[in-house]
Design a protein around this motif. Structure first.
Motif, PDB file in Angstrom:
ATOM      1  N   ALA A   5      12.929  10.477   7.460  1.00 14.07           N
ATOM      2  CA  ALA A   5      12.497   9.231   6.827  1.00 14.07           C
ATOM      3  C   ALA A   5      13.687   8.305   6.632  1.00 14.07           C
ATOM      4  N   SER A   6      13.435   7.020   6.760  1.00 15.60           N
ATOM      5  CA  SER A   6      14.484   6.030   6.552  1.00 15.60           C
ATOM      6  C   SER A   6      13.864   4.701   6.155  1.00 15.60           C
ATOM      7  N   GLY A   7      14.721   3.765   5.747  1.00 18.09           N
ATOM      8  CA  GLY A   7      14.251   2.425   5.463  1.00 18.09           C
ATOM      9  C   GLY A   7      14.207   2.034   4.002  1.00 18.09           C
ATOM     10  N   GLY A   8      14.497   2.957   3.119  1.00 17.22           N
ATOM     11  CA  GLY A   8      14.484   2.627   1.703  1.00 17.22           C
ATOM     12  C   GLY A   8      15.631   1.699   1.331  1.00 17.22           C
ATOM     13  N   GLY A   9      15.587   1.193   0.109  1.00 20.01           N
ATOM     14  CA  GLY A   9      16.638   0.314  -0.357  1.00 20.01           C
ATOM     15  C   GLY A   9      16.257  -0.369  -1.644  1.00 20.01           C
ATOM     16  N   LEU A  10      17.067  -1.339  -2.011  1.00 18.05           N
ATOM     17  CA  LEU A  10      16.842  -2.124  -3.223  1.00 18.05           C
ATOM     18  C   LEU A  10      16.266  -3.475  -2.842  1.00 18.05           C
ATOM     19  N   VAL A  11      15.180  -3.840  -3.507  1.00 22.11           N
ATOM     20  CA  VAL A  11      14.516  -5.106  -3.202  1.00 22.11           C
ATOM     21  C   VAL A  11      13.987  -5.699  -4.499  1.00 22.11           C
ATOM     22  N   GLN A  12      13.902  -7.005  -4.551  1.00 24.42           N
ATOM     23  CA  GLN A  12      13.337  -7.656  -5.725  1.00 24.42           C
ATOM     24  C   GLN A  12      11.822  -7.594  -5.696  1.00 24.42           C
ATOM     25  N   ALA A  13      11.226  -7.685  -6.851  1.00 28.12           N
ATOM     26  CA  ALA A  13       9.770  -7.713  -6.930  1.00 28.12           C
ATOM     27  C   ALA A  13       9.224  -8.841  -6.060  1.00 28.12           C
ATOM     28  N   LEU A  17       9.694  -4.049   2.337  1.00 25.21           N
ATOM     29  CA  LEU A  17      10.493  -3.041   3.021  1.00 25.21           C
ATOM     30  C   LEU A  17       9.607  -2.353   4.038  1.00 25.21           C
ATOM     31  N   ARG A  18      10.221  -1.819   5.082  1.00 23.29           N
ATOM     32  CA  ARG A  18       9.476  -1.005   6.040  1.00 23.29           C
ATOM     33  C   ARG A  18      10.135   0.356   6.136  1.00 23.29           C
ATOM     34  N   LEU A  19       9.385   1.371   5.826  1.00 23.05           N
ATOM     35  CA  LEU A  19       9.855   2.745   5.948  1.00 23.05           C
ATOM     36  C   LEU A  19       9.471   3.298   7.315  1.00 23.05           C
ATOM     37  N   SER A  20      10.324   4.142   7.842  1.00 25.10           N
ATOM     38  CA  SER A  20      10.064   4.796   9.117  1.00 25.10           C
ATOM     39  C   SER A  20      10.120   6.302   8.935  1.00 25.10           C
ATOM     40  N   ARG A  66      -1.475  -4.215   0.114  1.00 27.87           N
ATOM     41  CA  ARG A  66      -0.027  -4.493   0.083  1.00 27.87           C
ATOM     42  C   ARG A  66       0.739  -3.659   1.097  1.00 27.87           C
ATOM     43  N   PHE A  67       0.319  -2.421   1.299  1.00 31.65           N
ATOM     44  CA  PHE A  67       0.999  -1.509   2.219  1.00 31.65           C
ATOM     45  C   PHE A  67       0.153  -1.322   3.479  1.00 31.65           C
ATOM     46  N   THR A  68       0.832  -1.153   4.601  1.00 33.24           N
ATOM     47  CA  THR A  68       0.155  -0.891   5.870  1.00 33.24           C
ATOM     48  C   THR A  68       0.861   0.252   6.585  1.00 33.24           C
ATOM     49  N   ILE A  69       0.100   1.277   6.939  1.00 29.54           N
ATOM     50  CA  ILE A  69       0.653   2.390   7.696  1.00 29.54           C
ATOM     51  C   ILE A  69       0.292   2.214   9.164  1.00 29.54           C
ATOM     52  N   SER A  70       1.212   2.568  10.039  1.00 26.04           N
ATOM     53  CA  SER A  70       0.958   2.453  11.475  1.00 26.04           C
ATOM     54  C   SER A  70       1.753   3.525  12.207  1.00 26.04           C
ATOM     55  N   ARG A  71       1.457   3.673  13.485  1.00 20.75           N
ATOM     56  CA  ARG A  71       2.146   4.702  14.257  1.00 20.75           C
ATOM     57  C   ARG A  71       2.573   4.146  15.601  1.00 20.75           C
ATOM     58  N   ASP A  72       3.628   4.707  16.132  1.00 17.10           N
ATOM     59  CA  ASP A  72       4.116   4.389  17.472  1.00 17.10           C
ATOM     60  C   ASP A  72       4.108   5.690  18.252  1.00 17.10           C
ATOM     61  N   ASN A  73       3.096   5.866  19.058  1.00 18.52           N
ATOM     62  CA  ASN A  73       2.933   7.123  19.773  1.00 18.52           C
ATOM     63  C   ASN A  73       4.108   7.404  20.705  1.00 18.52           C
ATOM     64  N   GLN A  81       4.740  -0.248   6.131  1.00 17.72           N
ATOM     65  CA  GLN A  81       5.146  -1.609   5.777  1.00 17.72           C
ATOM     66  C   GLN A  81       4.703  -1.873   4.348  1.00 17.72           C
ATOM     67  N   MET A  82       5.660  -2.190   3.497  1.00 20.51           N
ATOM     68  CA  MET A  82       5.372  -2.402   2.080  1.00 20.51           C
ATOM     69  C   MET A  82       5.669  -3.849   1.716  1.00 20.51           C
ATOM     70  N   ASN A  83       4.639  -4.566   1.358  1.00 26.92           N
ATOM     71  CA  ASN A  83       4.773  -5.969   0.971  1.00 26.92           C
ATOM     72  C   ASN A  83       4.416  -6.143  -0.504  1.00 26.92           C
ATOM     73  N   SER A  84       4.790  -7.280  -1.049  1.00 24.38           N
ATOM     74  CA  SER A  84       4.476  -7.598  -2.451  1.00 24.38           C
ATOM     75  C   SER A  84       4.859  -6.445  -3.371  1.00 24.38           C
ATOM     76  N   LEU A  85       6.051  -5.945  -3.184  1.00 25.94           N
ATOM     77  CA  LEU A  85       6.489  -4.776  -3.944  1.00 25.94           C
ATOM     78  C   LEU A  85       6.585  -5.075  -5.423  1.00 25.94           C
ATOM     79  N   LYS A  86       6.269  -4.066  -6.217  1.00 22.38           N
ATOM     80  CA  LYS A  86       6.292  -4.171  -7.674  1.00 22.38           C
ATOM     81  C   LYS A  86       7.288  -3.144  -8.242  1.00 22.38           C
ATOM     82  N   PRO A  87       7.795  -3.374  -9.424  1.00 19.31           N
ATOM     83  CA  PRO A  87       8.703  -2.385 -10.026  1.00 19.31           C
ATOM     84  C   PRO A  87       8.087  -0.991 -10.106  1.00 19.31           C
ATOM     85  N   GLU A  88       6.791  -0.911 -10.285  1.00 16.31           N
ATOM     86  CA  GLU A  88       6.141   0.399 -10.370  1.00 16.31           C
ATOM     87  C   GLU A  88       6.055   1.115  -9.025  1.00 16.31           C
ATOM     88  N   ASP A  89       6.462   0.454  -7.950  1.00 13.63           N
ATOM     89  CA  ASP A  89       6.557   1.120  -6.640  1.00 13.63           C
ATOM     90  C   ASP A  89       7.875   1.880  -6.491  1.00 13.63           C
TER      91      ASP A  89
END
Length: 122
Positions: A5-13, A17-20, A66-73, A81-89
């Motif tokens: 897993a990768s893609g985490g980080g610090l972001v404002q509300a 972010l997109r995790l892979s 807010r979140f969308t999961i997808s795959r690349d076969n 894909q995580m959009n409109s992130l909130k502190p509770e995320d």
């Protein structure tokens, strides 16, 4: 099966972010790929999942829209894909893989990645 897993980080509300999650080893088209998260002092909870073969997707209510999961076969990679992130995320996000029908139960997943930290500041 190994999951990276990768893609985490610090972001404002309100940010994104997109995790892979890259899968390697003896992967299977029958797998369900899931994302879970664990905040400090809380239990690990289901976030989203996708069936590798059909592409059917599943979300917990708090991330729907807010979140969308997808795959690349071709690259054996699942994205969150995580959009409109909130502190509770804010949490460590883990990807996981399993066969079978259960979608949301963490203990039913056989393979786990190492986790990636997502921090959402207010």
């Amino acid at each position: 099966v190994q999951l990276q897993a990768s893609g985490g980080g610090l972001v404002q509300a309100g940010g994104s972010l997109r995790l892979s999650c890259a899968a390697s080893g003896r992967t299977s088209s029958s797998y369900i790929m899931g994302w879970f998260r664990q905040a400090p002092g809380k239990e690990r909870e289901f976030v989203s999942a996708i069936r590798w073969s059909s592409g059917s997707t599943y979300y917990t209510d708090s991330v729907k829209g807010r979140f969308t999961i997808s795959r690349d076969n071709a690259n054996n990679t699942v994205y969150l894909q995580m959009n409109s992130l909130k502190p509770e995320d804010t949490a460590v996000y883990y990807c996981a893989a399993k066969e079978g029908f259960s979608i949301t139960t963490a203990t039913m997943y056989k393979y786990w990645g190492q986790g990636t930290l997502v921090t959402v500041s207010s």
